[in-house]
Design a protein around this motif. Structure first.
Motif, PDB file in Angstrom:
ATOM      1  N   UNK A  61       0.828  -1.306  -0.077  1.00  0.00           N
ATOM      2  CA  UNK A  61      -0.035   0.108   0.077  1.00  0.00           C
ATOM      3  C   UNK A  61       0.714   1.072   0.098  1.00  0.00           C
ATOM      4  N   UNK A  62       1.996   1.280   0.576  1.00  0.00           N
ATOM      5  CA  UNK A  62       2.714   2.345   0.488  1.00  0.00           C
ATOM      6  C   UNK A  62       3.323   2.634  -0.781  1.00  0.00           C
ATOM      7  N   UNK A  63       3.338   1.589  -1.849  1.00  0.00           N
ATOM      8  CA  UNK A  63       3.819   1.959  -3.027  1.00  0.00           C
ATOM      9  C   UNK A  63       2.767   2.730  -3.673  1.00  0.00           C
ATOM     10  N   UNK A  64       1.276   2.294  -3.456  1.00  0.00           N
ATOM     11  CA  UNK A  64       0.192   3.074  -4.016  1.00  0.00           C
ATOM     12  C   UNK A  64       0.255   4.472  -3.471  1.00  0.00           C
ATOM     13  N   UNK A  65       0.500   4.378  -2.411  1.00  0.00           N
ATOM     14  CA  UNK A  65       0.419   5.910  -1.600  1.00  0.00           C
ATOM     15  C   UNK A  65       1.413   6.875  -2.234  1.00  0.00           C
ATOM     16  N   UNK A  66       2.819   6.628  -2.054  1.00  0.00           N
ATOM     17  CA  UNK A  66       3.738   7.245  -2.720  1.00  0.00           C
ATOM     18  C   UNK A  66       3.421   7.867  -3.927  1.00  0.00           C
ATOM     19  N   UNK A  67       3.083   6.983  -4.800  1.00  0.00           N
ATOM     20  CA  UNK A  67       2.896   7.270  -6.236  1.00  0.00           C
ATOM     21  C   UNK A  67       1.707   8.042  -6.564  1.00  0.00           C
ATOM     22  N   UNK A  68       0.507   7.816  -5.720  1.00  0.00           N
ATOM     23  CA  UNK A  68      -0.491   8.707  -5.806  1.00  0.00           C
ATOM     24  C   UNK A  68      -0.218  10.061  -5.185  1.00  0.00           C
ATOM     25  N   UNK A  74       2.189  -0.668  -6.217  1.00  0.00           N
ATOM     26  CA  UNK A  74       1.839  -1.575  -4.972  1.00  0.00           C
ATOM     27  C   UNK A  74       2.645  -2.741  -5.162  1.00  0.00           C
ATOM     28  N   UNK A  75       2.501  -3.638  -6.421  1.00  0.00           N
ATOM     29  CA  UNK A  75       3.238  -4.803  -6.648  1.00  0.00           C
ATOM     30  C   UNK A  75       4.819  -4.339  -6.756  1.00  0.00           C
ATOM     31  N   UNK A  76       5.234  -3.279  -7.407  1.00  0.00           N
ATOM     32  CA  UNK A  76       6.683  -3.088  -7.599  1.00  0.00           C
ATOM     33  C   UNK A  76       7.154  -2.964  -5.991  1.00  0.00           C
ATOM     34  N   UNK A  77       6.632  -2.336  -5.100  1.00  0.00           N
ATOM     35  CA  UNK A  77       7.102  -2.210  -3.712  1.00  0.00           C
ATOM     36  C   UNK A  77       7.237  -3.679  -3.093  1.00  0.00           C
ATOM     37  N   UNK A  78       6.364  -4.391  -3.475  1.00  0.00           N
ATOM     38  CA  UNK A  78       6.671  -5.954  -2.642  1.00  0.00           C
ATOM     39  C   UNK A  78       7.765  -6.528  -3.514  1.00  0.00           C
ATOM     40  N   UNK A  79       8.151  -6.344  -4.705  1.00  0.00           N
ATOM     41  CA  UNK A  79       9.443  -6.892  -5.354  1.00  0.00           C
ATOM     42  C   UNK A  79      10.718  -6.049  -4.586  1.00  0.00           C
ATOM     43  N   UNK A 105       7.293 -11.386  -2.701  1.00  0.00           N
ATOM     44  CA  UNK A 105       7.280 -11.815  -4.247  1.00  0.00           C
ATOM     45  C   UNK A 105       5.732 -12.255  -4.482  1.00  0.00           C
ATOM     46  N   UNK A 106       5.331 -13.505  -3.827  1.00  0.00           N
ATOM     47  CA  UNK A 106       4.177 -13.951  -4.264  1.00  0.00           C
ATOM     48  C   UNK A 106       3.066 -13.065  -4.365  1.00  0.00           C
ATOM     49  N   UNK A 107       3.062 -12.100  -3.242  1.00  0.00           N
ATOM     50  CA  UNK A 107       1.928 -11.043  -3.519  1.00  0.00           C
ATOM     51  C   UNK A 107       1.960 -10.182  -4.701  1.00  0.00           C
ATOM     52  N   UNK A 108       3.149  -9.815  -4.882  1.00  0.00           N
ATOM     53  CA  UNK A 108       3.505  -8.828  -6.069  1.00  0.00           C
ATOM     54  C   UNK A 108       3.042  -9.542  -7.339  1.00  0.00           C
ATOM     55  N   UNK A 109       3.234 -10.626  -7.493  1.00  0.00           N
ATOM     56  CA  UNK A 109       3.043 -11.424  -8.771  1.00  0.00           C
ATOM     57  C   UNK A 109       1.557 -11.649  -8.742  1.00  0.00           C
ATOM     58  N   UNK A 110       1.007 -12.081  -7.584  1.00  0.00           N
ATOM     59  CA  UNK A 110      -0.597 -12.178  -7.593  1.00  0.00           C
ATOM     60  C   UNK A 110      -1.233 -11.219  -7.994  1.00  0.00           C
ATOM     61  N   UNK A 111      -0.818 -10.066  -7.474  1.00  0.00           N
ATOM     62  CA  UNK A 111      -1.515  -8.588  -7.910  1.00  0.00           C
ATOM     63  C   UNK A 111      -1.524  -8.150  -9.024  1.00  0.00           C
ATOM     64  N   UNK A 112      -0.404  -8.518  -9.852  1.00  0.00           N
ATOM     65  CA  UNK A 112      -0.144  -8.575 -11.340  1.00  0.00           C
ATOM     66  C   UNK A 112      -0.962  -9.234 -12.240  1.00  0.00           C
ATOM     67  N   UNK A 113      -1.506 -10.298 -12.018  1.00  0.00           N
ATOM     68  CA  UNK A 113      -2.607 -11.187 -12.610  1.00  0.00           C
ATOM     69  C   UNK A 113      -3.530 -10.057 -13.093  1.00  0.00           C
ATOM     70  N   UNK A 114      -4.022 -10.254 -14.612  1.00  0.00           N
ATOM     71  CA  UNK A 114      -4.775  -9.532 -15.274  1.00  0.00           C
ATOM     72  C   UNK A 114      -6.242 -10.080 -14.724  1.00  0.00           C
TER      73      UNK A 114
END
Length: 419
Positions: free
Chosen positions: A19-26, A174-179, A355-364
């Protein structure tokens, strides 16, 4: 209690950084962030800081960053509304009261005729003397309704007013920050514990082990086992584990001289009931400087990402198996097992989960970050956005289906671990 604390730290860290990734770039895009939430469901803690409410919610199944302009966020003053306005020295409205009595002599009451709280920022209405007046509204004005305060969101601070690139980056972050979190954890592990050497070099022979009894020494390099070439530590481990109780012929290099030793791996039963062979040696470790640690962190992140992508492909495309899925309960139990082996193993587990959370969230898939990015891609190709109502309906259906799947998986985990 130890497991609960470990789970809270691991889960909380993963969700927080996502969520920090979403927050910062928003915020970088100028979007008003209304809430930063860890967890879902009823709020158990909340703190207002600046223009954002920071909350912890009851259900440990994710989190969210609520941005102005998303979903049902629009504030409209319908004609006939009676509002109370607090004005500053420049006669600009800084606070707007709705649906409540206000005991303040400085409040200007209006019966709304027209208003624009997004673009023009004004309210037009009749005062108590029935005069039609127009009041400008501050960009940071607060709406107070039934005791709840909400900051207005001018059009240029709303999510949907931003460019496709800015919106896509706010979602992708968001996923980027998980990686990034996984990368940082692997770097820390390398600095704290050293880096495993992939070469089949013997180190730390256990006293009384089959390796010591056979004469294996620190520094020996394994070349072959039973005639099979050994080029890496994984090769050595694989052959040994597959041959419990069977005599193996080791060809080694010791200080430039070839030697042959016969070693019989000791059978060892794992927690899942499998029997593997062990000879009593550990993977060699070298101390890491910061550059080595960065390279190691990058390699580990790429390797685990590739592995998880492969497993997902097998699960979804080749052979879908719901028993292979785990929800919060399954993650809790896995965390309980990993925590027994120390903080470093827990850190490694957290990195893999991130990593798993980041990948799962990137699924279309609808409702996931990947699904939203797919719509942004379509918008970029078409040159105009997909109808908001249609997109919202797709995401709503996606959320419902994901919640159903989550309930099924959670119930499966509960039956597996507690019944």
């Amino acid at each position: 209690m130890q497991t609960v604390i470990a789970f809270i730290i691991v889960f909380g860290s993963l969700v927080f950084f996502h969520e920090l990734g979403h927050f910062i770039f928003a915020k970088r895009a100028g979007i008003l962030v209304r809430e930063f939430a860890i967890g879902m469901g009823p709020k158990i803690f909340g703190m207002m800081k600046g223009e954002t409410m920071y909350t912890i919610r009851l259900l440990p199944i994710g989190g969210y960053v609520r941005m102005a302009g998303e979903d049902v966020d629009k504030i409209e003053l319908q004609p006939g509304y009676r509002v109370g306005l607090i004005l500053n020295r420049d006669n600009v409205a800084e606070k707007i009261y709705l649906n409540q009595k206000v005991q303040n002599p400085n409040v200007l009451f209006l019966e709304v005729e027209r208003s624009d709280l997004e673009d023009g920022l004004w309210i037009e209405g009749y005062d108590e003397e029935d005069n039609l007046v127009r009041i400008d509204v501050s960009r940071e004005a607060i709406i107070v309704e039934n005791g709840t305060e909400t900051i207005i969101a001018p059009l240029d601070r709303q999510f949907n007013s931003k460019t496709v690139g800015q919106r896509a980056m706010a979602i992708f972050a968001g996923p980027l920050f998980n990686f990034i979190l996984a990368f940082v954890i692997f770097i820390a592990l390398a600095l704290l514990t050293g880096i495993p050497i992939s070469d089949p070099v013997i180190k730390n022979v256990v006293d009384g082990s089959p390796a010591e009894v056979a004469g294996l020494q620190d520094g020996d390099v394994v070349k072959e086992i039973n005639g099979k070439s050994v080029s890496s530590w994984d090769d050595l481990v694989g052959i040994v584990q597959q041959n419990p109780g069977k005599a193996l012929s080791f060809e080694i290099d010791r200080d430039g001289q070839a030697k042959e030793l016969n070693i019989t791996p000791k059978p060892f039963e794992t927690e899942d009931g499998q029997t593997i062979g062990q000879i009593g040696v550990y993977s060699p470790i070298k101390d890491a400087n910061i550059l080595d640690a960065i390279v190691f962190g990058a390699k580990q992140t790429v390797e685990f990402s590739t592995l998880i992508f492969t497993l997902l492909y097998d699960l979804i495309v080749v052979n879908f198996d719901i028993d292979a899925l785990s929800g919060p309960v399954g993650i809790y139990k896995a965390t309980e097992e990993v925590a027994q082996y120390g903080i470093y193993n827990l850190m490694n587990w957290a990195a893999v989960l991130s990593i798993n959370l980041g990948i799962m969230n990137l699924l279309p898939l609808p409702a996931l970050d990947g699904g939203r990015l797919l719509f942004f891609g379509i918008e970029a190709l078409r040159g105009k956005p997909v109808d908001r109502q249609k997109e919202g309906l797709v995401h709503f259906v996606g959320i419902v289906l994901l919640m159903i799947l989550m309930v099924i998986v959670t119930w499966k985990d509960i039956k597996l671990f507690f019944f």
